[in-house]
Each structure stands twice: as structure tokens, then as C-alpha cells.
Scaffold this motif. Structure first.
Motif, PDB file in Angstrom:
ATOM      1  N   SER A  96       0.828  -1.207   0.000  1.00  0.00           N
ATOM      2  CA  SER A  96       0.000   0.000   0.000  1.00  0.00           C
ATOM      3  C   SER A  96       0.862   1.256   0.000  1.00  0.00           C
ATOM      4  CB  SER A  96      -0.929  -0.008   1.215  1.00  0.00           C
ATOM      5  OG  SER A  96      -1.686   1.173   1.287  1.00  0.00           O
ATOM      6  N   VAL A  97       1.939   1.240   0.782  1.00  0.00           N
ATOM      7  CA  VAL A  97       2.854   2.389   0.804  1.00  0.00           C
ATOM      8  C   VAL A  97       3.541   2.561  -0.546  1.00  0.00           C
ATOM      9  CG1 VAL A  97       4.963   3.287   1.864  1.00  0.00           C
ATOM     10  CG2 VAL A  97       3.214   2.227   3.295  1.00  0.00           C
ATOM     11  N   LEU A  98       4.005   1.466  -1.123  1.00  0.00           N
ATOM     12  CA  LEU A  98       4.695   1.532  -2.408  1.00  0.00           C
ATOM     13  C   LEU A  98       3.761   1.988  -3.532  1.00  0.00           C
ATOM     14  CD1 LEU A  98       6.903  -1.683  -2.180  1.00  0.00           C
ATOM     15  CD2 LEU A  98       7.695   0.676  -2.174  1.00  0.00           C
ATOM     16  N   CYS A  99       2.494   1.608  -3.458  1.00  0.00           N
ATOM     17  CA  CYS A  99       1.520   2.059  -4.467  1.00  0.00           C
ATOM     18  C   CYS A  99       1.374   3.573  -4.449  1.00  0.00           C
ATOM     19  CB  CYS A  99       0.170   1.391  -4.230  1.00  0.00           C
ATOM     20  SG  CYS A  99       0.094  -0.349  -4.690  1.00  0.00           S
ATOM     21  N   LYS A 100       1.330   4.162  -3.247  1.00  0.00           N
ATOM     22  CA  LYS A 100       1.207   5.617  -3.139  1.00  0.00           C
ATOM     23  C   LYS A 100       2.477   6.311  -3.612  1.00  0.00           C
ATOM     24  CE  LYS A 100      -2.152   5.500   0.637  1.00  0.00           C
ATOM     25  NZ  LYS A 100      -2.455   5.938   2.024  1.00  0.00           N
ATOM     26  N   VAL A 101       3.636   5.722  -3.319  1.00  0.00           N
ATOM     27  CA  VAL A 101       4.893   6.304  -3.782  1.00  0.00           C
ATOM     28  C   VAL A 101       4.984   6.241  -5.300  1.00  0.00           C
ATOM     29  CG1 VAL A 101       7.403   6.027  -3.755  1.00  0.00           C
ATOM     30  CG2 VAL A 101       6.110   5.816  -1.635  1.00  0.00           C
ATOM     31  N   ALA A 102       4.605   5.102  -5.874  1.00  0.00           N
ATOM     32  CA  ALA A 102       4.670   4.949  -7.333  1.00  0.00           C
ATOM     33  C   ALA A 102       3.697   5.891  -8.037  1.00  0.00           C
ATOM     34  CB  ALA A 102       4.389   3.498  -7.722  1.00  0.00           C
ATOM     35  N   ALA A 103       2.523   6.093  -7.458  1.00  0.00           N
ATOM     36  CA  ALA A 103       1.521   6.955  -8.085  1.00  0.00           C
ATOM     37  C   ALA A 103       1.913   8.428  -8.041  1.00  0.00           C
ATOM     38  CB  ALA A 103       0.161   6.753  -7.424  1.00  0.00           C
ATOM     39  N   SER A 104       2.699   8.822  -7.040  1.00  0.00           N
ATOM     40  CA  SER A 104       3.096  10.226  -6.887  1.00  0.00           C
ATOM     41  C   SER A 104       4.528  10.489  -7.327  1.00  0.00           C
ATOM     42  CB  SER A 104       2.928  10.653  -5.429  1.00  0.00           C
ATOM     43  OG  SER A 104       3.735   9.857  -4.569  1.00  0.00           O
ATOM     44  N   ALA A 105       5.209   9.499  -7.893  1.00  0.00           N
ATOM     45  CA  ALA A 105       6.602   9.674  -8.306  1.00  0.00           C
ATOM     46  C   ALA A 105       6.698  10.675  -9.448  1.00  0.00           C
ATOM     47  CB  ALA A 105       7.197   8.333  -8.725  1.00  0.00           C
ATOM     48  N   THR A 106       7.687  11.547  -9.379  1.00  0.00           N
ATOM     49  CA  THR A 106       7.910  12.546 -10.420  1.00  0.00           C
ATOM     50  C   THR A 106       9.068  12.182 -11.349  1.00  0.00           C
ATOM     51  OG1 THR A 106       9.337  13.804  -8.906  1.00  0.00           O
ATOM     52  CG2 THR A 106       6.983  14.379  -8.965  1.00  0.00           C
ATOM     53  N   SER A 107       9.755  11.097 -11.052  1.00  0.00           N
ATOM     54  CA  SER A 107      10.854  10.632 -11.890  1.00  0.00           C
ATOM     55  C   SER A 107      11.122   9.167 -11.559  1.00  0.00           C
ATOM     56  CB  SER A 107      12.112  11.477 -11.654  1.00  0.00           C
ATOM     57  OG  SER A 107      12.585  11.306 -10.323  1.00  0.00           O
ATOM     58  N   PRO A 108      11.791   8.426 -12.438  1.00  0.00           N
ATOM     59  CA  PRO A 108      12.092   7.028 -12.119  1.00  0.00           C
ATOM     60  C   PRO A 108      12.944   6.861 -10.878  1.00  0.00           C
ATOM     61  CG  PRO A 108      12.389   7.454 -14.463  1.00  0.00           C
ATOM     62  CD  PRO A 108      12.174   8.780 -13.809  1.00  0.00           C
ATOM     63  N   SER A 109      13.771   7.866 -10.571  1.00  0.00           N
ATOM     64  CA  SER A 109      14.639   7.755  -9.396  1.00  0.00           C
ATOM     65  C   SER A 109      13.847   7.721  -8.096  1.00  0.00           C
ATOM     66  CB  SER A 109      15.632   8.918  -9.370  1.00  0.00           C
ATOM     67  OG  SER A 109      14.962  10.161  -9.328  1.00  0.00           O
ATOM     68  N   ASP A 110      12.662   8.326  -8.059  1.00  0.00           N
ATOM     69  CA  ASP A 110      11.852   8.299  -6.835  1.00  0.00           C
ATOM     70  C   ASP A 110      11.489   6.864  -6.456  1.00  0.00           C
ATOM     71  OD1 ASP A 110      12.007  11.013  -6.835  1.00  0.00           O
ATOM     72  OD2 ASP A 110       9.980  11.351  -7.609  1.00  0.00           O
ATOM     73  N   LEU A 111      11.057   6.079  -7.427  1.00  0.00           N
ATOM     74  CA  LEU A 111      10.686   4.697  -7.154  1.00  0.00           C
ATOM     75  C   LEU A 111      11.920   3.836  -6.914  1.00  0.00           C
ATOM     76  CD1 LEU A 111       8.349   2.712  -6.931  1.00  0.00           C
ATOM     77  CD2 LEU A 111       8.492   2.345  -9.388  1.00  0.00           C
ATOM     78  N   ILE A 112      12.994   4.104  -7.632  1.00  0.00           N
ATOM     79  CA  ILE A 112      14.218   3.315  -7.464  1.00  0.00           C
ATOM     80  C   ILE A 112      14.813   3.539  -6.078  1.00  0.00           C
ATOM     81  CG2 ILE A 112      16.581   3.016  -8.299  1.00  0.00           C
ATOM     82  CD1 ILE A 112      15.548   3.655 -11.094  1.00  0.00           C
ATOM     83  N   ASN A 113      14.805   4.774  -5.596  1.00  0.00           N
ATOM     84  CA  ASN A 113      15.359   5.061  -4.271  1.00  0.00           C
ATOM     85  C   ASN A 113      14.581   4.363  -3.167  1.00  0.00           C
ATOM     86  OD1 ASN A 113      17.323   6.698  -5.409  1.00  0.00           O
ATOM     87  ND2 ASN A 113      16.106   8.564  -5.181  1.00  0.00           N
ATOM     88  N   VAL A 114      13.271   4.293  -3.314  1.00  0.00           N
ATOM     89  CA  VAL A 114      12.465   3.608  -2.300  1.00  0.00           C
ATOM     90  C   VAL A 114      12.723   2.107  -2.347  1.00  0.00           C
ATOM     91  CG1 VAL A 114      10.110   3.082  -1.572  1.00  0.00           C
ATOM     92  CG2 VAL A 114      10.690   5.386  -2.302  1.00  0.00           C
ATOM     93  N   MET A 115      12.859   1.551  -3.533  1.00  0.00           N
ATOM     94  CA  MET A 115      13.103   0.114  -3.657  1.00  0.00           C
ATOM     95  C   MET A 115      14.484  -0.284  -3.136  1.00  0.00           C
ATOM     96  SD  MET A 115      11.431  -0.510  -7.431  1.00  0.00           S
ATOM     97  CE  MET A 115      12.073  -2.176  -7.537  1.00  0.00           C
ATOM     98  N   SER A 116      15.401   0.663  -3.042  1.00  0.00           N
ATOM     99  CA  SER A 116      16.747   0.358  -2.551  1.00  0.00           C
ATOM    100  C   SER A 116      16.853   0.400  -1.039  1.00  0.00           C
ATOM    101  CB  SER A 116      17.748   1.345  -3.169  1.00  0.00           C
ATOM    102  OG  SER A 116      17.448   2.673  -2.775  1.00  0.00           O
ATOM    103  N   ILE A 117      15.747   0.644  -0.325  1.00  0.00           N
ATOM    104  CA  ILE A 117      15.803   0.703   1.136  1.00  0.00           C
ATOM    105  C   ILE A 117      16.165  -0.647   1.717  1.00  0.00           C
ATOM    106  CG2 ILE A 117      14.411   1.055   3.211  1.00  0.00           C
ATOM    107  CD1 ILE A 117      12.912   3.231   1.758  1.00  0.00           C
TER     108      ILE A 117
END
Length: 381
Positions: A96-117
Motif C-alpha cells: 500500500s505504501v509503495l503504491c502511493k509512492v509509485a503513483a506520486s513519483a515525479t521521476s524514475p529515481s523516486d521509485l528506485i530510491n524507495v526500492m533500494s531501502i
């Protein structure tokens, strides 16, 4: 005497410990009596025993390491990654958290940075629910960074039901990789989900099938299909499609000619452009030599708009690669990126005959940007 006293103290402590454990066992062992109000059945006593929970079964807890400075999280007797509180959350919460991050991402790096946690984030980040919610900017791949992994990621997003990924990958396959069958299938999948830009792109493809082709029932069928796709895209809010419908009504292409309806549609498109782009740039040139029936279309000049990532990809792709050695021309609108699928597939400027356009909208935009100041009639060249 001291030894006897110590032994007695230990015996007393042990005795009280046994008594405490016995009372705890008696407390958690409850006897309930139920009466069954049925004939011929006597009451029965049922014993319900609630087992004691061990410390490691009572949820996550902290345990201090041997150095005494750091702690680690213990769950079910096993140590979890030190200092990462997300590991104690369930997969549903993280998705659920990742869905909100992916929906509001402004660049591919936003999603990549979260996935690297953590490793769990990298695994759950490619879940179908997350990929289906990814925004268009989260999939905005540059042409210079295009690779098999990029195509695989967009393909997974498209398979998850992401309409923006279907449109983006479909435009790349059709106009850049020249895989027309796969590109058309992806664009049609996005169009079935009411993706306005995909509907308009399919309409442009159908229009260009009939460019410079004389007559034929199949050509008329393509024109009718293109016009209907433009109408559907315009109803979904695509201003370029709304302008194209106005041109169709004005010239009777795919729709019955209606100058009055065309006038109102073009006026509406200009009004909506002013409302949605209040800070758009002023026209680069002043309109010249416009006929009376299309003067309204260009009265407001070129209205600045945000170029879609797919168009920017195509423009960058052709600048980095093939420049047209095969005789196929690109659309003269510098922010379009579309290319002919066959020779003479685009329309030429009727005044100078040197520029080529995939649609009336691109012709209008290029005219207001620069071509209006440099266009020279053929007879004066």
C-alpha cells in the motif's frame, strides 16, 4: 549458619516460584459449563486451556547486542535486519505504501530510491499492484538510457494493466523500433482503457494511411475510423484531438462538413487552452495571410504545453540514431517525433512544399513557432 540461611533463602524463593507458576497455570485454565437445552442431553463440562506464550512469541522486541551500543529486532526468536522498522510490517502494508509512492513519483529515481531501502522493498516494488499504479513520470525513460532492462520494466508495467506504460511502450515500438504490429496492439490496449493520448495516436496512424492515396473504400474506412477515434479522444479531454475534429468538420474528412460546428469547436479548444495554460508563452511570430475560415484557429497563436515523455523519447531517439537515410521523413514539428511509415505518408505544406506534418495540429503548432516567418511560396522561390 550463613550457608544454612542461604540454602533456606534459595528454597523459599524456589517454593514461591513454583507457587506463582501454579497460580498462573490455574488462572489461564478456565472451566466453563455449558447447558445444551436439547432433549435427552445432560450438561457437559468443557475444559479450555490457554497455553502460556513464550517471550519470543509475543511480537517483535528489541535486544541489545554484546557491545551494548546497538540493538536488533527480534521476531519469533529470529533477528531481523538491524535498525529497519519496516521489516516488522506486513506485505500488504508495504505494498500500500509503495503504491502511493509509485503513483506520486515525479521521476524514475523516486521509485528506485524507495526500492533500494531493503530487500523486501526491492521485491515488493515490482508487485503487480505497485506497477499498475506507477505514474507516467515514474516510467519516463530517456532514449540515451534505453536498454533491454528498460523495455522489460515497461513491459511488466503494461502486463500489470498500467495504461500509461501501454501507451509509452506502444509509441516506442511503433515509431522508433518500427515494430508496427506490437506497437499497434499496445496502443489499442491503452485505447480500450479510455487513454485519450492513445486514441489520438491511433487516429493519426489511420489518417496517415490515406495521405496522398486516391479514393478506395479501405481509405474511406480509415478516415471514418480516424475521425471517430478523434471524437472519442476529444470527449476525454484531449485538446489536440478536439482541434483535429474541428479540422475534420471544416474540410469534411471522415465527418460531414460543417463550418459552423468547426468554428465552435476550434473556439472552444482555444478557450480551454487559455484556461489550462494561463502562463503559456506568447506567440513567436504574428499570424500572416490567414484565410477567413481558419483565422480563429490561430488567433491565440502558439500556446505552450507540456510535451509528453513519449514524444520527447522519439525526438531524442532520432537525433541520436538514424537521420532518415531510408527516405522516410520526420514530422517538421520539433516536439512531435513521429516518422513516416512509408514514403509520402505525411502531408506537405501547401504553400512551400518543403515541410511535412503528421497532423493538422502539428502543422498549426510549427507555423506559430517558426515556419510562419520562413515559409516562402513556391512561385516566389
Amino acid at each position: 549458619m550463613h550457608r544454612i540461611a542461604t540454602i533456606g533463602h534459595d528454597f523459599t524463593t524456589h517454593h514461591y516460584t513454583l507457587l506463582r507458576e501454579k497460580k498462573e497455570t490455574e488462572r489461564v485454565t478456565q472451566m466453563t459449563t455449558t447447558r445444551q437445552k436439547t432433549r435427552g442431553i445432560k450438561s457437559k463440562r468443557i475444559a479450555i486451556t490457554i497455553p502460556l506464550l513464550r517471550p519470543q512469541e509475543m511480537g517483535p522486541r528489541r535486544r541489545r547486542l554484546s557491545d551494548g551500543n546497538e540493538t536488533e529486532l527480534i521476531l519469533n526468536g529470529k533477528a531481523i535486519n538491524s535498525g529497519n522498522p519496516f521489516d516488522a510490517l506486513s506485505d500488504d502494508v508495504l505494498i500500500s505504501v509503495l503504491c502511493k509512492v509509485a503513483a506520486s513519483a515525479t521521476s524514475p529515481s523516486d521509485l528506485i530510491n524507495v526500492m533500494s531501502i531493503s530487500k523486501r522493498f526491492s521485491v515488493l516494488g515490482v508487485d503487480r499492484q505497485v506497477l499498475a499504479k506507477a505514474s507516467g513520470k515514474a516510467m519516463c525513460v530517456r532514449a540515451k538510457n534505453w536498454s533491454d532492462s528498460s523495455e522489460k520494466f515497461l513491459r511488466r508495467c503494461a502486463d500489470a494493466g498500467n495504461l500509461e506504460a501501454c501507451y509509452f511502450l506502444g509509441m516506442i515500438h511503433f515509431h522508433c523500433l518500427r515494430n508496427y504490429a506490437s506497437g499497434t496492439a499496445l496502443l489499442e490496449r491503452a485505447a480500450k482503457g479510455s487513454h485519450a493520448a492513445a486514441l489520438y495516436s491511433l487516429a493519426i496512424i489511420h489518417f496517415n494511411k490515406c495521405a496522398d492515396v486516391d479514393g478506395g473504400s479501405s481509405c474511406q474506412h480509415d478516415l471514418n475510423s480516424a475521425a471517430s477515434l478523434c471524437v472519442r479522444s476529444a470527449t476525454l479531454g484531449n485538446l489536440d484531438a478536439l482541434r483535429e475534429v474541428g479540422y475534420c468538420l471544416q474540410h469534411g474528412v471522415g465527418l460531414p462538413p460543417s463550418p459552423t460546428a468547426a468554428y465552435h469547436l476550434l473556439h472552444k479548444a482555444n478557450t480551454l487552452k487559455l484556461i489550462t495554460s494561463p502562463s503559456s508563452p506568447t506567440p513567436l511570430i504574428s499570424p500572416r495571410r490567414r484565410s477567413r475560415d481558419i483565422s480563429l484557429l490561430t488567433n491565440y497563436g502558439y500556446m505552450g504545453r507540456e510535451v509528453h515523455a513519449a514524444n520527447m523519447f522519439m525526438v531524442e531517439w532520432w537525433w541520436l540514431g538514424d537521420k532518415g537515410e531510408d527516405g522516410l521523413h520526420m514530422c517538421s514539428n520539433v516536439v512531435c517525433g513521429r516518422r513516416e511509415t512509408r514514403k509520402n505518408g505525411f502531408r506537405r505544406c501547401s504553400r512551400c512544399g518543403t515541410t511535412m506534418y503528421c497532423s493538422h495540429v502539428c502543422q498549426e503548432m510549427h507555423w506559430n513557432m517558426e515556419h510562419g516567418a520562413t515559409c516562402t511560396p513556391v512561385q516566389n522561390a
